[in-house]
Design a protein around this motif. Structure first.
Motif, PDB file in Angstrom:
ATOM      1  N   ALA A 114     118.724  30.272  50.436  1.00  0.00           N
ATOM      2  CA  ALA A 114     117.691  30.702  49.261  1.00  0.00           C
ATOM      3  C   ALA A 114     116.829  29.260  49.577  1.00  0.00           C
ATOM      4  O   ALA A 114     115.725  29.351  49.156  1.00  0.00           O
ATOM      5  N   VAL A 115     117.594  28.093  49.812  1.00  0.00           N
ATOM      6  CA  VAL A 115     116.793  26.798  49.965  1.00  0.00           C
ATOM      7  C   VAL A 115     115.840  26.846  51.247  1.00  0.00           C
ATOM      8  O   VAL A 115     114.736  26.742  51.249  1.00  0.00           O
ATOM      9  N   ALA A 118     112.739  29.116  50.616  1.00  0.00           N
ATOM     10  CA  ALA A 118     111.910  28.406  49.807  1.00  0.00           C
ATOM     11  C   ALA A 118     110.940  27.469  50.482  1.00  0.00           C
ATOM     12  O   ALA A 118     109.883  27.423  50.507  1.00  0.00           O
ATOM     13  N   ALA A 121     108.711  29.231  53.195  1.00  0.00           N
ATOM     14  CA  ALA A 121     107.824  29.931  52.520  1.00  0.00           C
ATOM     15  C   ALA A 121     106.673  28.751  52.083  1.00  0.00           C
ATOM     16  O   ALA A 121     105.479  29.223  52.174  1.00  0.00           O
ATOM     17  N   LEU A 122     106.919  27.500  51.894  1.00  0.00           N
ATOM     18  CA  LEU A 122     106.090  26.699  51.834  1.00  0.00           C
ATOM     19  C   LEU A 122     105.240  26.322  53.069  1.00  0.00           C
ATOM     20  O   LEU A 122     104.022  25.709  53.090  1.00  0.00           O
TER      21      LEU A 122
END
Length: 141
Positions: A114-115, A118, A121-122
């Motif tokens: 998940a890290v 994320a 995604a940035l």
């Protein structure tokens, strides 16, 4: 988890053969993809483009293991690149349209983290900008 990092779908004023003239040539690829600085083939093959071809790409200062998982001459290449965050699946597909080409490029991150999801995604705006600049260089060749 799957994250779409980049998607490009446009007509360009190049034939599929002209586009793949760059994709099939290591020197031209190195001059087209800004952050790609070296391509080293595993098993000492050179400039190979067929399913199962493996190599190490020097991209943005990092060594990235890559494998071509699908190749159709002058039409499609699909690669998997192993990065610390997971697997990048990159697909480049061309459909002839008269004397032009309809080009589709997709880059996806497959990850269990998940890290990583994320963090990547940035990075999407920067990835999009870089790939769009690379496409402009391709069209300029």
């Amino acid at each position: 988890m799957e994250l779409q990092l980049y998607f490009y779908h446009h007509e360009i004023n190049m034939s599929p053969e002209a586009v793949f003239n760059t994709i099939n040539n290591d020197e031209k690829l190195l001059n087209t993809i800004a952050k790609l600085t070296d391509i080293e083939y595993i098993n000492n093959t050179q400039n190979s483009r067929e399913a199962g071809t493996r190599g190490i790409l020097q991209y943005n200062g990092d060594a990235v293991e890559a494998e071509i998982v699908q190749y159709r001459a002058d039409r499609r290449i699909e690669m998997e690149l192993e990065i610390p965050a997971g697997t990048l699946v990159t697909m480049f597909n061309i459909v002839p349209v008269e004397d032009r080409s309809e080009v589709t490029i997709s880059v996806k991150l497959l990850t269990d983290s998940a890290v990583s999801f994320a963090l990547y995604a940035l990075k999407i705006p920067a990835v999009k900008k870089q790939f769009n600049e690379d496409m402009k260089r391709l069209e300029g060749n």
